[in-house]
Design a protein around this motif. Structure first.
Motif, mmCIF file in Angstrom:
data_model
loop_
_atom_site.group_PDB
_atom_site.id
_atom_site.type_symbol
_atom_site.label_atom_id
_atom_site.label_comp_id
_atom_site.label_asym_id
_atom_site.label_seq_id
_atom_site.Cartn_x
_atom_site.Cartn_y
_atom_site.Cartn_z
ATOM 1 N N LYS A 71 -48.910 -63.649 27.263
ATOM 2 C CA LYS A 71 -49.182 -62.963 27.941
ATOM 3 C C LYS A 71 -50.695 -62.193 27.781
ATOM 4 O O LYS A 71 -50.856 -61.704 26.772
ATOM 5 C CB LYS A 71 -48.248 -61.955 28.772
ATOM 6 C CG LYS A 71 -47.687 -62.292 28.675
ATOM 7 C CD LYS A 71 -47.310 -63.222 30.358
ATOM 8 C CE LYS A 71 -45.272 -64.074 30.359
ATOM 9 N NZ LYS A 71 -44.618 -64.596 29.102
ATOM 10 N N LYS A 103 -40.030 -75.261 32.377
ATOM 11 C CA LYS A 103 -40.918 -73.668 32.515
ATOM 12 C C LYS A 103 -42.097 -74.470 34.129
ATOM 13 O O LYS A 103 -42.171 -73.219 34.567
ATOM 14 C CB LYS A 103 -41.738 -73.208 31.615
ATOM 15 C CG LYS A 103 -40.838 -72.982 30.219
ATOM 16 C CD LYS A 103 -41.340 -72.463 29.332
ATOM 17 C CE LYS A 103 -40.370 -71.760 27.952
ATOM 18 N NZ LYS A 103 -40.977 -71.199 27.353
ATOM 19 N N GLN A 104 -42.792 -75.221 33.777
ATOM 20 C CA GLN A 104 -43.682 -75.492 34.578
ATOM 21 C C GLN A 104 -43.612 -75.667 36.136
ATOM 22 O O GLN A 104 -44.198 -75.690 36.773
ATOM 23 C CB GLN A 104 -44.783 -77.034 34.150
ATOM 24 C CG GLN A 104 -45.422 -76.625 32.511
ATOM 25 C CD GLN A 104 -45.726 -78.113 32.000
ATOM 26 O OE1 GLN A 104 -45.605 -79.551 33.009
ATOM 27 N NE2 GLN A 104 -47.018 -77.836 31.336
ATOM 28 N N PHE A 150 -54.720 -73.154 30.809
ATOM 29 C CA PHE A 150 -53.340 -72.396 30.257
ATOM 30 C C PHE A 150 -52.042 -73.166 29.342
ATOM 31 O O PHE A 150 -52.218 -74.602 29.885
ATOM 32 C CB PHE A 150 -52.423 -72.005 31.048
ATOM 33 C CG PHE A 150 -52.833 -70.847 31.605
ATOM 34 C CD1 PHE A 150 -53.318 -69.374 31.212
ATOM 35 C CD2 PHE A 150 -53.714 -70.879 33.305
ATOM 36 C CE1 PHE A 150 -53.933 -68.425 31.705
ATOM 37 C CE2 PHE A 150 -53.608 -70.434 33.847
ATOM 38 C CZ PHE A 150 -54.381 -68.559 33.750
ATOM 39 N N ASP A 171 -50.550 -70.105 26.043
ATOM 40 C CA ASP A 171 -51.610 -69.473 27.330
ATOM 41 C C ASP A 171 -49.611 -68.850 27.911
ATOM 42 O O ASP A 171 -49.816 -67.874 28.381
ATOM 43 C CB ASP A 171 -52.241 -70.047 27.652
ATOM 44 C CG ASP A 171 -53.117 -70.201 27.224
ATOM 45 O OD1 ASP A 171 -53.854 -71.365 27.386
ATOM 46 O OD2 ASP A 171 -53.980 -69.428 26.136
ATOM 47 N N LEU A 172 -48.747 -69.866 27.918
ATOM 48 C CA LEU A 172 -47.652 -69.566 28.875
ATOM 49 C C LEU A 172 -46.771 -67.738 28.417
ATOM 50 O O LEU A 172 -45.974 -68.099 29.022
ATOM 51 C CB LEU A 172 -47.455 -71.251 29.556
ATOM 52 C CG LEU A 172 -48.101 -71.874 29.836
ATOM 53 C CD1 LEU A 172 -47.296 -73.307 30.340
ATOM 54 C CD2 LEU A 172 -47.690 -71.718 31.753
ATOM 55 N N THR A 173 -46.580 -68.706 27.388
ATOM 56 C CA THR A 173 -46.233 -67.639 25.947
ATOM 57 C C THR A 173 -46.657 -66.036 25.838
ATOM 58 O O THR A 173 -45.791 -64.939 25.819
ATOM 59 C CB THR A 173 -45.507 -67.689 25.236
ATOM 60 O OG1 THR A 173 -45.696 -68.469 24.285
ATOM 61 C CG2 THR A 173 -44.522 -69.361 26.289
ATOM 62 N N ASP A 189 -48.294 -66.684 34.004
ATOM 63 C CA ASP A 189 -47.982 -68.051 34.589
ATOM 64 C C ASP A 189 -46.540 -67.560 34.923
ATOM 65 O O ASP A 189 -45.693 -68.342 35.403
ATOM 66 C CB ASP A 189 -47.084 -67.143 32.765
ATOM 67 C CG ASP A 189 -45.986 -66.153 32.963
ATOM 68 O OD1 ASP A 189 -46.427 -65.149 33.992
ATOM 69 O OD2 ASP A 189 -45.726 -66.064 31.278
ATOM 70 N N SER A 222 -42.607 -72.467 37.146
ATOM 71 C CA SER A 222 -44.000 -71.716 37.334
ATOM 72 C C SER A 222 -44.693 -72.096 38.615
ATOM 73 O O SER A 222 -45.049 -71.159 39.992
ATOM 74 C CB SER A 222 -45.028 -72.203 36.504
ATOM 75 O OG SER A 222 -44.301 -71.554 34.951
ATOM 76 N N GLU A 272 -49.311 -74.185 26.171
ATOM 77 C CA GLU A 272 -48.233 -73.739 25.961
ATOM 78 C C GLU A 272 -48.117 -72.752 25.541
ATOM 79 O O GLU A 272 -47.076 -70.803 25.333
ATOM 80 C CB GLU A 272 -47.483 -74.132 25.316
ATOM 81 C CG GLU A 272 -46.039 -74.485 24.854
ATOM 82 C CD GLU A 272 -45.012 -74.516 25.836
ATOM 83 O OE1 GLU A 272 -43.933 -73.785 25.931
ATOM 84 O OE2 GLU A 272 -45.861 -75.474 27.110
#
Length: 287
Positions: A114, A133-134, A106, A110-112, A219, A137, A108
């Motif tokens: 979906k 954020k990480q 993932f 990928d994290l936002t 995420d 998560s 950055e």
């Protein structure tokens, strides 16, 4: 004298016939008893085999794909188990999930970004630094693991033999499903993994999420609540990895009706009437 001798012979023949009939009858009953015992033994063996398969299926639920593959492979020596339970199909699905898990990286984006299935973009977390954020998560993953353990216990209690099917829903998302199946469709309680890394566990009706369930995005976002015809409808709570959440009414996959939005400190940020994911009437008296 001859008459008495004839009567004696007749009686002897009758006794021999009765004895012969009794012998064959006893032999027949013994065979039936042996057959019944064999059937009972076979049934106990099948129950034991399915219990073992259910234990191995639970490894898939917690993501231990390689362990599940090894355990399934050890069952292939018994052809009866293989034919009745679709072990080769289980192995193929486990390998595919294992490959997906290894290749899932993932970024950055990928994290936002979906998968298109039901995710809500929360503008309040868009400005949070990447490192936070990480961290959020990872913290959420720990909490989610606790929930998953409870879910696994619930699945085991439902005595599901872990039947597998694969299907694509109306939104184009592919599901790898294990759980209760009726008419070759997901019906009842089951767990599904998506190629995107997301996961749903809960109630199903004709391959649609229907009833109570939990959906986890890769995420860390998470929804827990009611579904009707594959859409969030009724009461439910949507969690973000940074601790924020919305709890209230839903309709057609969006926040519709009365609902409350909480901050990371679990304090009410705003509440009121929502329409299509937007707050249209704020109730300031309770904020």
């Amino acid at each position: 004298m001859n008459k008495a001798k004839n009567i004696g012979m007749i009686l002897l023949v009758v006794m021999v016939l009765i004895a012969t009939y009794g012998f064959f009858k006893i032999t027949s009953l013994k065979k039936e008893l042996k057959t019944s015992e064999d059937k009972a033994s076979g049934m106990f063996k099948k129950v034991s085999e399915y219990d073992e398969l259910l234990r191995i299926d639970s490894l898939l639920v917690i993501g231990e794909y390689d362990s599940a593959i090894n355990a399934y492979t050890s069952q292939l020596s018994d052809k009866d188990v293989e034919e009745a339970s679709g072990i080769q199909l289980r192995i193929d699905i486990a390998k595919k999930l294992s490959n997906l898990n290894r290749s899932q990286q993932f970024s950055e984006l990928d994290l936002t970004e979906k998968d298109s299935l039901d995710s809500i973009q929360n503008v309040r977390i868009s400005s949070i630094p990447r490192e936070i954020k990480q961290y959020d998560s990872l913290n959420f993953v720990l909490e989610k693991t606790k929930v998953e353990l409870v879910s696994i216990k619930r699945q085991l209690q439902r005595k599901s033999f872990g039947e597998y099917i694969t299907f694509t829903n109306k939104k184009g998302s592919q599901f790898h499903y294990v759980g209760e199946v009726k008419n070759n469709k997901a019906n009842g309680y089951g767990i599904a993994l998506l190629n995107t890394g997301s996961r749903y566990e809960g109630e199903w009706k004709d391959n649609q999420r229907h009833g109570e369930g939990n959906f986890y995005w890769a995420d860390g976002e998470h929804y827990s609540g009611n579904y009707i015809n594959d859409q969030r409808t009724g009461y439910g709570t949507y969690y973000w990895p940074n601790g924020e959440k919305y709890t209230g009414q839903w309709k057609d996959d969006k926040r519709n009706g009365e609902g409350v939005f909480y901050g990371a400190d679990n304090q009410v940020v705003t509440q009121g009437i929502w329409k299509n994911d937007k707050l249209v009437e704020e109730d300031k008296s309770k904020s």
